[in-house]
Design an enzyme around this catalytic site. Structure first.
Site, PDB file in Angstrom:
ATOM      1  N   PRO A  79       0.115  -4.775  -5.378  1.00  0.00           N
ATOM      2  CG  PRO A  79      -0.319  -3.416  -7.241  1.00  0.00           C
ATOM      3  CD  PRO A  79       0.017  -4.692  -6.876  1.00  0.00           C
ATOM      4  CG  HIS A  80      -0.737  -2.128  -0.108  1.00  0.00           C
ATOM      5  ND1 HIS A  80      -1.202  -2.922   1.136  1.00  0.00           N
ATOM      6  CD2 HIS A  80       0.357  -2.709  -0.046  1.00  0.00           C
ATOM      7  CE1 HIS A  80      -0.166  -3.360   1.720  1.00  0.00           C
ATOM      8  NE2 HIS A  80       0.978  -3.328   0.942  1.00  0.00           N
ATOM      9  CE  LYS A  81      -8.564  -2.622  -5.554  1.00  0.00           C
ATOM     10  NZ  LYS A  81      -9.764  -3.594  -5.091  1.00  0.00           N
ATOM     11  CB  VAL A  82      -2.727   4.118  -2.463  1.00  0.00           C
ATOM     12  CG1 VAL A  82      -2.543   5.390  -1.710  1.00  0.00           C
ATOM     13  CG2 VAL A  82      -1.751   3.178  -2.495  1.00  0.00           C
ATOM     14  CB  THR A  83      -8.204   4.945  -0.747  1.00  0.00           C
ATOM     15  OG1 THR A  83      -8.059   4.349   0.460  1.00  0.00           O
ATOM     16  CG2 THR A  83      -8.825   3.400  -1.360  1.00  0.00           C
TER      17      THR A  83
END
Lengths: 722, 610
Positions: free
Chosen positions: B26-30
């Site tokens: 999963p992408h790191k959602v910032t």
């Protein structure tokens, strides 16, 4: 269909001579036992369906079906053919000892053969093997040797010998002949020499060419067995038809050739105390996203999907009805394209499949072969639609021709859909700032030279010294190593990674030596500076050193206690008083954090202990005991024994009145006593007193019981109950 | 309470991650990415090209619509806006700007918005645009200011802000210096707040001259080179879409770690995914009465006491050889830890040692991170160049995340490629190919088959040549996902029936048959005897036997107790089929909902073992 499985008989000599050993060396018995253990372990963890029997000979007693009239004496069938388990491992560990008799190994072999013969009656094994572990030091009766060989051949049973010495001088592999190792001829008795001749005779009669390959030394066997078995799966055939248009089809069969293998078993969650998974239940509840978090029953919920910002309610029934449907199983050619149009790094999915012509179909074979060769000659591939079956989603993929010496096939790999692609653009590296100089380039050149893993030997043949696909998955090896360790020595910390495994994962030593100079040069010509990045200190820390913020698993091993407290802090927030859920932890945390004075924290803990004891239930007793143990531990740590000692003494005094004898028994079992002077200087209790504290109680009780027993009969019963 | 929940959920995620230890984690959602389309609505945009080519405006709307629908599928949480400038009418939040028409303010794209954009396409769309907005004066400065407000009105955390200007006018203010200056100031204000401004210059008679005005408006390209500015104007929809797509997707590193050549010689690199399997998104649970989403909470508690269980009160167990082996939760993690994350160089091998069929996972892409270790790009570039020249790949040991066991990977060099329009087709860097371990290879027993003769092979070659085509990796849509979204679209917009989807991975059999003509029969005559029919299954006969066999088995699922006990003792339960095991569980009152064979066996053993 009969499953492929084997019947394996381990036949070990435990006789008198096996316990002999050269000074400073392991006895043959010990070596043989190790081989036995390693072998059974591998079978257990591989969950192999192979059945295993254990026959011991040279035993003091006799227990085998052939024992009659003084024949076949001192041979014991320890375990009949069945799937091996930990029970067997424990039996080997605890019940297999050197014994003082000797028995004829040929007799033992006959007992084994008899075992197999009886077992194969009605059962189907596709392989039968007998492994003999012996030093051959017994008198053998070779009269029936020919009959034995004939029967072995007839039953299609294979033999393996594990001996303390090599069968032939030059067969000693590598550095096997270390100091003190009994070489051939040296130190062998006449019996052993005769025995060895007989072994060779048998082995060569069974297999003229490679028979002697099945004679191993105990020492090499132990080394080879330390690796756990690789996971093996039976390939499943996928019969289908390759179609080109509507009227040309070829019968094919596909097999998964490469796929990332997972461990068959997953972890189950169990209760820490009872180790029962039934004691732990997980439950999912649903609630509205309002302030009260109103709970909603699962039946009152429906399914929906997001379409951008919209959420569309979409029932399972509707979904099923409206979803994409297809005709099922297929391998249909969409067209053909040049092989170089397919880029390796756009392979999708997690497997490659090998496609062959259908089995036992000559015509399909010819048609398929034409396709494979045509593709190969044109340097092209087929683009196909592949669907495993009706339930699975169809894919688009490429089928590459593959022609080997022994077979021809198509290799199928999935290709991406439009939706899978991310178009990445990156700044060009042909930038003046980054363009390497000629010196830099030649430094890299010599690095590549020194680190080539494929070399040509003197015959001009290529030799790959680092074949990844020959390395066993280290995760599995480590997993089994740890499971095995925990199973045989519970209560001890996990062992470090085995050295052989570490070595396998590392750069070959020869490369390591060769590349040192080029690497040093590289360091010189490529200046690298770490940029202090304020924005992301964490990432930088992760890259350039151990991240102190995150608990390191290795460290956790060494310093279990420390770790536990950290975890507790994270998961619980701050602890302000000793609660009833996990008082021990709260207590330790509070003492560690020094948030409250020691006395205060102890009072809180004592309060909880008393509360638990009021419940009069074994589970609460256990909890109280852990509390008391923690109380003791922390008191010793802080060198303050008074509070603990006085509480324990008063507790002891109150036992009879409160009817807590059962609890006290538990405490005695766990040997939780007073803190003595030896442990904490300030204690007023001597070591003797402390050890007598629990013991004395027993004695006193006994005395009391004895004295009262004379008076009344009832007390006797009471005592029995205790 | 909150802590319990967060704890247990976290555990769930961990387990899932382990399940599919995919490279495309999963992408790191910032924060949210947002993208504003600023589209010129002047008369020039509506002029149709020759030969019935669509107008620039029409092309733009098409491209915008595509981004909308793609975002819905790929990243629905991104925010999109559509703003027109040079309009007659004005519509913006505070109505403070003239000739700026905010058609959609920044928000997640939804079905309604897709429909809105659709309405602006084609002749009818041009008409609608003329009616609702019209064409009027141009002030790019106002338009940019208005867009700046759109960004600042969003209360969410924004991560990547981008503005795309679509126009065919290289001098929008017709040489009005003051207006040009104002626009430049506004543009630099915007860029200062982190907005990246791109120009999608469209074809106009006489060519589009960026140096007249727009060179000062757009953001400089990332690499300081002249690349990017001199892009030729798009005159084809396909080009425009390609260019929009290249800009619209923000590349996110899956991980940033170090590539270690030896002790003390490490460069910083980022890992990116060029292709990840797109899946149908998971369902959301809604409350039946209000259709509002509900949250789920998972808790772990003791079956008997009903009390919630702390992490410390839970352990993990596996059963092997009839013995339960128990470990602490952190031990389970510790087992998987071999080393810190990173790539560690082992050596080099010639490219031909990379076997085609050794495929276990989609590849990822490696590019240096100059920001973290200065000098990384230079060393990386030298390695890339030399590996490419010498046709070798670098073999590395790779630990992608903390507490992940190592895998070996091949770093395959990839040179930069640029098309005629100077757009990058392939970026420079290494492709990371995952390599299988011994456990991942299966031993096959290939059937022996006869070889084809050269005549037969040649005939097949003719067939192949007839069906040649040029493979493009973006040519095939996933019919399963497309159908799913069409269905949702139809339901969201109350359409009678979903739009038809074309299954692009279905062989066009009519065309194939037509092209091959007699070749098929000729080939068949060469390889198949007259009475041979590959469609008929010789297995058919066996099948009936098999099915009867199955029926028999079903009839006698119950096993006598002593037989079962014997099997438990001998550990041979594995021979039984799942239905039989289930029946046996019932028989002995073992309540289990398990469906996996091993679980059923374990349950039975626990009950019956002495």
């Amino acid at each position: 269909m009969a499953k492929a499985k084997s019947a394996l008989i381990l036949c070990m000599d435990v006789g008198f001579s096996m316990s002999n050993s050269a000074p400073g060396e392991e006895s043959h018995f010990e070596s043989a036992k190790k081989v036995l253990q390693k072998f059974v372990q591998r079978q257990v963890f591989a969950e192999s369906k192979d059945e295993l029997a254990l026959v011991l000979f040279g035993t003091d007693s006799t227990s085998n079906p052939l024992a009659q009239d003084g024949q076949y004496q001192n041979i014991t069938v320890h375990r009949d053919l069945m799937i091996p388990d930990f029970e067997l491992l424990e039996e080997i560990e605890n019940q297999v000892h050197p014994e003082s008799q000797q028995a004829d190994w040929l007799d033992a072999l006959v007992v084994c053969m008899d075992l197999i013969k009886k077992a194969t009656n009605g059962k189907n094994y596709d392989r039968c093997n007998i492994s003999l572990l012996t030093d051959l030091s017994t008198q053998t009766d070779s009269d029936h040797l020919d009959v034995i060989i004939k029967n072995l051949k007839k039953a299609d049973t294979t033999l393996q010998f594990f001996l303390p010495f090599p069968a032939e001088e030059d067969r000693e592999d590598g550095d096997g002949s270390g100091p003190g190792h009994s070489g051939l001829g040296k130190g062998l008795s006449t019996q052993q020499k005769n025995g060895l001749d007989m072994v060779k005779h048998i082995m060569l009669s069974l297999d003229e060419e490679d028979g002697l390959d099945e004679i191993y030394t105990l020492r090499n066997a132990v080394e080879q067995l330390c690796m756990f078995k690789r996971i093996e799966r039976r390939p499943m055939a996928w019969p289908c038809q390759l179609t080109i248009g509507t009227s040309l089809s070829i019968r094919i069969v596909g097999f998964k050739a490469v796929t990332e293998e997972k461990l068959k078993k997953t972890w189950t969650t169990v209760d820490a105390q009872s180790h029962q998974k039934e004691d732990v239940r997980r439950e999912t509840i649903y609630c509205l996203d309002d302030d009260n978090e109103t709970e909603v029953q699962k039946d009152d919920t429906i399914q929906g999907f997001r379409y951008g910002s919209d959420i569309v309610p979409f029932s399972k029934v509707d979904q099923e009805q409206m979803k994409y449907k297809h005709d099922g199983k297929c391998f249909a050619v969409l067209g053909f394209t040049k092989k170089n149009m397919i880029e390796r790094h756009y392979f999708m999915g997690n497997q490659s499949i090998k496609i062959f012509a259908a089995k036992d179909d000559q015509h399909a074979g010819v048609a398929f072969s034409s396709l494979v060769h045509a593709l190969d000659e044109l340097d092209m591939v087929a683009i196909v639609r592949y669907a495993y079956d009706r339930r699975s989603n169809p894919q688009v993929g490429a089928a590459f021709p593959c022609i080997k010496q022994h077979y021809e096939c198509l290799v199928y790999v999935q290709l991406p859909f439009m939706e899978d692609l991310r178009h990445l653009t990156f700044p060009s590296l042909d930038n003046k700032k980054f363009t390497p100089s000629d010196t830099q380039l030649s430094a890299v050149d010599s690095l590549i030279d020194s680190m080539m893993l494929v070399e040509e030997d003197e015959n001009g043949e290529q030799r790959d010294i680092f074949k990844v696909h020959h390395i066993p998955n280290p995760a599995f090896q480590r997993h089994f190593q740890c499971l095995h360790h925990r199973a045989v020595s519970p209560g001890t910390p996990l062992p470090p990674i085995e050295p052989w495994l570490k070595a396998v994962l590392d750069m070959p030593e020869i490369i390591n030596e060769r590349c040192q100079a080029p690497l040093a040069e590289l360091k010189k010509v490529f200046p690298l500076t770490v940029v202090e990045n304020k924005k992301k200190p964490k990432t930088a820390a992760q890259i350039f050193g151990k991240d102190s913020e995150q608990p390191d698993a290795k460290k956790a091993n060494e310093d279990d206690e420390e770790q536990e407290f950290n975890l507790a802090d994270i998961s619980e927030g701050s602890v302000t008083s000793v609660g009833s859920v996990d008082p021990t932890r709260d207590f330790c945390t509070l003492i560690k954090s020094k948030a409250l004075p020691f006395g205060e924290v102890c009072q809180q803990l004592i309060h909880r202990i008393e509360q638990f004891l009021g419940n009069k239930n074994t589970q609460y007793y256990m909890k109280s005991i852990t509390c008391i143990q923690a109380f003791r531990e922390q008191s010793v740590k802080l060198e303050n024994a008074d509070l603990y000692n006085s509480y324990l003494q008063s507790l002891k005094g109150s036992i009879p009145n409160r009817g807590l004898e059962v609890f006290w028994d538990l405490l005695v079992q766990d040997a939780v006593s007073l803190i003595s002077k030896d442990e904490v200087g300030g204690s007023s209790v001597s070591k003797d007193e402390a050890s007598q504290f629990l013991l004395a109680e027993e004695k006193k009780e006994e005395e009391a019981a004895a004295s009262t027993a004379q008076d009344t009969e009832d007390v006797d019963d009471l005592l029995d109950m205790m | 309470m909150a802590e319990w929940n967060t704890y247990s959920r976290q555990e769930d995620e961990d387990e899932e991650e382990m399940e599919g230890e995919q490279a495309d984690g999963p992408h790191k959602v910032t924060g949210r990415d947002c993208l504003v389309f600023l589209v010129d609505a002047s008369k020039e945009m509506f002029i149709k090209g020759g030969d019935g080519c669509p107008s620039n405006f029409d092309m733009t709307m098409h491209a915008v619509r595509n981004v909308y629908t793609n975002k819905i599928i790929s990243s629905h949480r991104d925010l999109l806006a559509l703003v027109f400038y040079g309009t007659e009418k004005s519509k913006n939040p505070r109505n403070s700007f003239k000739h700026v028409y905010v058609y959609h303010d920044l928000d997640e794209p939804g079905a309604k918005r897709v429909q809105d954009v659709d309405a602006l396409r084609g002749d009818k769309g041009a008409q609608l645009a003329a009616e609702t907005m019209g064409s009027g004066e141009t002030s790019l400065s106002d338009a940019l200011w208005c867009c700046a407000n759109l960004y600042s009105d969003i209360k969410l955390r924004l991560s990547h802000k981008r503005l795309m200007i679509f126009t065919c006018r290289d001098a929008p203010h017709g040489g009005n210096g003051a207006k040009d200056r104002q626009a430049r100031t506004k543009a630099s204000d915007l860029k200062e707040t982190g907005v990246v401004i791109d120009l999608m210059n469209l074809m106009k008679p006489g060519g589009f001259d960026i140096s007249l005005f727009f060179c000062d408006i757009v953001s400089p390209p990332e690499d300081d080179s002249e690349l990017g500015l001199q892009l030729d104007p798009c005159d084809k929809l396909e080009d425009l879409q390609k260019r929009v797509r290249a800009k619209e997707q923000k590349k996110r590193a899956l991980a940033r770690l170090c590539l270690c050549l030896s002790e003390g010689l490490s460069i910083a690199v980022g890992i990116y995914a060029a292709a990840t399997t797109a899946r149908k998104p998971g369902a959301i649970r809604l409350f039946r009465e209000s259709n509002e989403p509900v949250r789920s909470k998972t808790r772990t508690f003791h079956t008997q006491t009903g009390s919630l269980l702390l992490p410390s009160e839970i352990k993990k167990a596996q059963v092997y050889g009839k013995k339960q082996i128990v470990m602490e939760r952190d031990e389970v993690d510790a087992i998987k830890k071999f080393d810190d994350t990173g790539l560690c160089l082992i050596g080099f091998k010639p490219m031909e040692k990379l076997k085609l069929h050794h495929h276990i996972r989609p590849a990822v892409f490696l590019y240096p991170e100059e920001d973290e270790v200065k000098g990384s790009s230079c060393l990386f570039s030298a390695l890339l160049k030399k590996c490419g020249e010498r046709n070798v790949f670098a073999l590395c040991r790779y630990i992608s995340r903390r507490n992940y066991p190592p895998r070996f990977v091949a770093l395959v060099p990839q040179r930069e490629e640029i098309d005629e329009g100077k757009a990058q087709i392939t970026p420079p860097g290494f492709n990371i190919i995952y390599l299988p371990y011994a456990d991942d290879l299966r031993t096959l027993d290939p059937p022996l088959c006869p070889l084809a003769s050269q005549v037969q092979v040649d005939k097949m070659k003719e067939i192949i040549s007839k069906l040649r085509f040029k493979y493009r990796r973006d040519a095939f849509e996933n019919p399963v996902i497309q159908q799913h979204y069409r269905n949702l679209e139809a339901m969201a917009l109350d359409m009678m029936a979903p739009e038809d989807t074309e299954d692009l991975i279905m062989p066009k059999v009519d065309q194939i048959d037509h092209r091959l003509g007699l070749l098929v029969q000729e080939f068949k005559d060469l390889v198949y005897p007259a009475n041979y029919n590959p469609e008929s299954k010789p297995a058919a006969k066996r099948k009936t036997v098999e099915s009867r066999g199955r029926a028999e088995k079903k009839a006698k699922v119950e096993l006598p107790e002593d037989e079962l006990m014997a099997m438990v003792k001998a550990g041979t339960l594995g021979k039984l089929t799942v239905p039989v095991l289930k029946e046996a569980c019932k028989q002995f009152g073992v309540s289990t909902t398990e469906t996996k064979k091993q679980e059923l066996i374990n349950a039975l053993i626990l009950r019956l073992a002495p």
